[in-house]
Design a protein around this motif. Structure first.
Motif, PDB file in Angstrom:
ATOM      1  N   LYS A 118       0.832  -1.207   0.000  1.00 47.68           N
ATOM      2  CA  LYS A 118       0.000   0.000   0.000  1.00 47.68           C
ATOM      3  C   LYS A 118       0.864   1.254   0.000  1.00 47.68           C
ATOM      4  O   LYS A 118       0.561   2.238  -0.683  1.00 47.68           O
ATOM      5  CB  LYS A 118      -0.932  -0.011   1.209  1.00 47.68           C
ATOM      6  N   GLU A 119       1.958   1.209   0.776  1.00 47.44           N
ATOM      7  CA  GLU A 119       2.851   2.368   0.828  1.00 47.44           C
ATOM      8  C   GLU A 119       3.488   2.616  -0.533  1.00 47.44           C
ATOM      9  O   GLU A 119       3.577   3.753  -0.987  1.00 47.44           O
ATOM     10  CB  GLU A 119       3.936   2.148   1.881  1.00 47.44           C
TER      11      GLU A 119
ATOM     12  N   ASP B  12       4.793   6.115  -3.138  1.00 49.76           N
ATOM     13  CA  ASP B  12       5.846   6.199  -4.148  1.00 49.76           C
ATOM     14  C   ASP B  12       5.300   6.534  -5.529  1.00 49.76           C
ATOM     15  O   ASP B  12       5.957   7.222  -6.312  1.00 49.76           O
ATOM     16  CB  ASP B  12       6.610   4.872  -4.221  1.00 49.76           C
ATOM     17  N   TYR B  13       4.098   6.042  -5.851  1.00 51.11           N
ATOM     18  CA  TYR B  13       3.528   6.250  -7.182  1.00 51.11           C
ATOM     19  C   TYR B  13       2.232   7.060  -7.125  1.00 51.11           C
ATOM     20  O   TYR B  13       1.409   7.000  -8.029  1.00 51.11           O
ATOM     21  CB  TYR B  13       3.231   4.901  -7.855  1.00 51.11           C
ATOM     22  N   GLY B  14       2.049   7.826  -6.063  1.00 53.97           N
ATOM     23  CA  GLY B  14       0.753   8.455  -5.792  1.00 53.97           C
ATOM     24  C   GLY B  14       0.220   9.376  -6.858  1.00 53.97           C
ATOM     25  O   GLY B  14      -0.987   9.467  -7.054  1.00 53.97           O
ATOM     26  N   GLU B  15       1.109  10.095  -7.597  1.00 47.32           N
ATOM     27  CA  GLU B  15       0.655  11.085  -8.567  1.00 47.32           C
ATOM     28  C   GLU B  15       0.452  10.502  -9.967  1.00 47.32           C
ATOM     29  O   GLU B  15       0.051  11.219 -10.876  1.00 47.32           O
ATOM     30  CB  GLU B  15       1.674  12.236  -8.642  1.00 47.32           C
TER      31      GLU B  15
ATOM     32  N   LEU C  38       3.794  -1.230  -9.745  1.00 48.93           N
ATOM     33  CA  LEU C  38       3.766  -2.027  -8.528  1.00 48.93           C
ATOM     34  C   LEU C  38       4.043  -3.498  -8.840  1.00 48.93           C
ATOM     35  O   LEU C  38       4.838  -4.156  -8.140  1.00 48.93           O
ATOM     36  CB  LEU C  38       2.404  -1.887  -7.841  1.00 48.93           C
ATOM     37  N   VAL C  39       3.415  -4.019  -9.883  1.00 50.50           N
ATOM     38  CA  VAL C  39       3.645  -5.415 -10.271  1.00 50.50           C
ATOM     39  C   VAL C  39       5.114  -5.627 -10.637  1.00 50.50           C
ATOM     40  O   VAL C  39       5.723  -6.643 -10.260  1.00 50.50           O
ATOM     41  CB  VAL C  39       2.711  -5.798 -11.439  1.00 50.50           C
TER      42      VAL C  39
ATOM     43  N   SER D 240      -0.120 -11.432  -8.745  1.00 47.39           N
ATOM     44  CA  SER D 240      -0.235 -10.305  -9.683  1.00 47.39           C
ATOM     45  C   SER D 240      -1.598 -10.285 -10.365  1.00 47.39           C
ATOM     46  O   SER D 240      -2.143  -9.214 -10.652  1.00 47.39           O
ATOM     47  CB  SER D 240       0.863 -10.382 -10.736  1.00 47.39           C
ATOM     48  N   SER D 241      -2.142 -11.478 -10.621  1.00 47.70           N
ATOM     49  CA  SER D 241      -3.455 -11.558 -11.280  1.00 47.70           C
ATOM     50  C   SER D 241      -4.570 -11.029 -10.395  1.00 47.70           C
ATOM     51  O   SER D 241      -5.659 -10.719 -10.880  1.00 47.70           O
ATOM     52  CB  SER D 241      -3.752 -13.001 -11.691  1.00 47.70           C
TER      53      SER D 241
END
Length: 702
Positions: free
Chosen positions: A352-353, A358-361, A371-372, A405-406
């Motif tokens: 979640k973090e 890290d990728y919030g925007e 993320l994957v 991942s699926s």
């Protein structure tokens, strides 16, 4: 000075100026082909100078204004000092030896006085980079130059002389010219109210309500040229975009920007742009099907108001999609840890973090894919650090990675949009009929025009904008845009910088467009919006404009009626004809018009595409060389044209014949459609009608 002496002096000056330009072109060195960076930059500068000279040679200048600048520390009298003659043209040119300006670019600050000054003895002023410059105008002169000769010279102001009614003489002369198959620039006849729009500040959502023939399209194109000049180095032509109503209109306006020396500005339609954004994941269903549905058949006011296009273009529909996207954001991550083994686990909180912090925007699917990829890299790192060599264990870990991942769903914009119209995911408020039609269409890989804004919006939210944001956007015929469409284009800019123009009285696409500018203006904070209203019509004669105003019977949306320029012409005619002589009568009128040789462009405007096909076929059989305008047509060729009223918007013709203005053809709901057809005419308008003439002409007293 007599007019003859003035003409002789100006011709001598023109000849000298042209000679200077030709010498500069002749002395240009050949293109540099080496690798030295400095020389490459100098070569680019020389090429730009060459381009300006080539533009200037066609028509070196069109105006002159003699300006006497006042000193900063004193108020000079009008007769003190010396007035300097400033010659204004499409491209600035300096003398090669002295660097003195031979011609001032029309976009330069000092040139603004040529457009803003309308007479009188009071000081004039312009805004320079150093602040306001005040002074007195002694002379304002217009030229028409062709083939290196001054064909016409008009002084619209001479200080100290009694002002006569000559201020509009040059304008009326230009307006009286015949029309060809391309839109022309208006740089020599820009009016004060148009100039204020052109020179308005950049970071605004500028809305322009302009009546038919007010020049709003050309104003918007000139504004692009001005912005590139004014903000050189800060905005780029290849990051500007013009959104036009159709491809034929793009061809029609294609000559204006090159004439102004501006290239590389993108030009498209919203459907074409959205399809490109979606990487052609769906094919656009034929827009003529929609037009046929609404223009070939009669529809009730209720049907127009509740069309699915209005719903899908609404902010309420956007809010529903936003809610679905929010739900996806909140549910996309599995609520469980990712365990490769009992001793090797990646916690749900860590996932979640990474995703939110890290990728919030980033866009939703971009975040998902990153993320994957990060989970995959973490898995590979754990395998390496733990020294796992057993192939069976490696295979197990990779299988667990694939399985986990699926559980993080991946959507395309089409998949997500289609899900809104199915089963439990069906959005509230969507009628079953709309849902069924939309789902079936998407299932075939098709999308209606009304689906493109939602699809494009979802694409931007899922995948992000893959190109540079737009520096400036022009939207023409914006009364046919939905709030949702504008929201999509807003998302493609960092700061608002738009010129949005149209005419509510030409809003014939009521099944999808707006009824007031507030529907679009409310999308922006008040401090970044501007509104201009252009009520003066420069296209048509007084007789045509006054007739067209009668058709509407009153303006809607708070719009003021068109005010014609004082240019009189032939009276408008409405003539009844029997059904069996209808096509014969059309041919007879065209024979008379073409035989007189007065008009270069003539249009026969029909009510429907089917009606136009019948007229076109009959004209061909009678020996006429006529072109038929159809949906998706890429270009307009001029000459004699047969066109449905709903495809004629934006075009202009010397003479227009409305094929049938009968009661059966145009009812109460068709006022705007007939208005559009009639206001295409510059000099001559005639209407035929079968049976009784339309009730829209009840208040017309010829």
């Amino acid at each position: 000075m007599s007019e003859q002496n003035a003409l002789q002096e100006e011709q001598e000056r023109l000849t000298s100026s042209i000679q200077e330009m030709k010498e500069q072109l002749r002395d240009m060195p050949p293109r540099y082909t080496g690798s030295d960076f400095t020389e490459q930059m100098l070569d680019l500068q020389r090429e730009e100078q060459k381009r300006r000279l080539q533009i200037a040679l066609k028509e070196p200048y069109f105006g002159r204004i003699d300006f006497q600048e006042l000193p900063e520390d004193a108020q000079a009298e009008a007769d003190e000092g010396e007035a300097k003659a400033l010659y204004i043209g499409k491209a600035g040119v300096a003398r090669s030896r002295s660097n003195e300006l031979l011609v001032i670019d029309w976009r330069a600050p000092a040139a603004s006085m040529f457009y803003s000054f309308t007479g009188g003895d009071d000081p004039a002023a312009y805004e320079s980079p150093d602040g306001e410059i005040q002074g007195y105008v002694h002379l304002k002169r217009n030229f028409m130059i062709r083939n290196e000769e001054i064909q016409r010279l008009v002084d619209s102001y001479v200080r100290g002389q009694e002002e006569g009614a000559v201020s509009d003489e040059f304008l009326l002369y230009r307006l009286g010219e015949n029309k060809d198959n391309k839109l022309r620039d208006i740089v020599s006849t820009i009016q004060g109210e148009q100039d204020r729009i052109i020179r308005a500040e950049r970071n605004k959502a500028l809305f322009i309500q302009g009546v038919a023939g007010s020049g709003k399209t050309t104003v918007a194109l000139h504004r692009l040229a001005f912005l590139l000049y004014q903000y050189e180095g800060r905005i780029r032509a290849d990051r500007m975009m013009i959104f036009a109503p159709n491809r034929m209109f793009l061809d029609y306006i294609s000559g204006v920007l090159p004439e102004l020396g501006v290239g590389d500005i993108g030009q498209t339609t919203f459907p074409d742009w959205a399809s490109e954004l979606l990487q052609h994941a769906v094919a656009l269903s034929d827009p003529s099907e929609v037009m046929s549905h609404w223009f070939e058949e009669k529809r009730s006011a209720e049907e127009w108001e509740h069309a699915s296009g209005r719903f899908k273009g609404s902010l309420a529909f956007k809010a529903m999609i936003d809610e679905r996207l929010r739900e996806l954001q909140e549910s996309i991550l599995p609520q469980t840890d990712f365990a490769l083994s009992n001793r090797c686990t990646l916690s749900a909180s860590q996932l979640k973090e990474w995703y939110e912090t890290d990728y919030g925007e980033e866009a939703i699917m971009e975040k998902r894919d990153r993320l994957v990829s990060r989970i995959r890299r973490w898995t590979e790192s754990e395998l390496k650090q733990r020294g796992v060599a057993d192939k069976k264990v490696k295979a197990q870990w990779k299988a667990r990675l694939k399985s986990f991942s699926s559980k993080i769903p991946s959507y395309t914009s089409v998949q997500l949009y289609a899900s809104l119209f199915k089963g439990k995911s069906l959005l509230p408020g969507i009628g079953k009929g709309i849902a069924k039609q939309t789902a079936e269409r998407l299932g075939k890989g098709l999308a209606a025009a009304e689906d493109l804004a939602p699809l494009a919006y979802i694409e931007l939210k899922l995948q992000g904008l893959k190109t540079a944001p737009f520096d400036h956007i022009v939207i023409d015929e914006a009364q046919d845009y939905s709030p949702f469409q504008l929201e999509v284009l807003k998302a493609c800019q960092r700061t608002p910088s738009m010129t949005i123009l149209g005419d509510l009285q030409q809003g014939i696409h009521s099944y999808a467009g707006i009824s007031s500018w507030g529907e679009l203006m409310d999308l922006y904070p008040e401090e970044v919006t501007g509104f201009f209203e252009l009520n003066r019509s420069y296209r048509s004669t007084m007789e045509i404009i006054e007739f067209a105003n009668v058709i509407l019977g009153g303006m809607t949306g708070g719009v003021k009626p068109a005010v014609p320029v004082f240019r009189s012409g032939d009276p408008v005619e409405a003539v009844g004809v029997a059904d069996e002589r209808w096509l014969e009568a059309i041919a007879g009128i065209l024979t008379d018009w073409q035989g007189a040789g007065e008009f270069d462009t003539i249009a026969v405007i029909g009510r429907t595409a089917k009606e136009c096909e019948a007229i076109h076929e009959a004209l061909q059989e009678s020996g006429f060389q006529a072109s038929l305008v159809v949906s998706k047509q890429p270009e307009y060729g001029g000459g004699l044209t047969v066109v449905p009223a709903y495809l004629s918007k934006g075009l202009e013709f010397d003479a227009v014949l409305i094929a049938d203005a009968g009661r059966e053809a145009y009812g109460e709901l068709d006022a705007k459609l007939l208005y559009v057809g009639c206001t295409r005419a510059l000099h001559r308008l005639k209407l035929l009608y079968r049976g009784e003439r339309t009730a829209l002409l009840e208040k017309w007293n010829p």
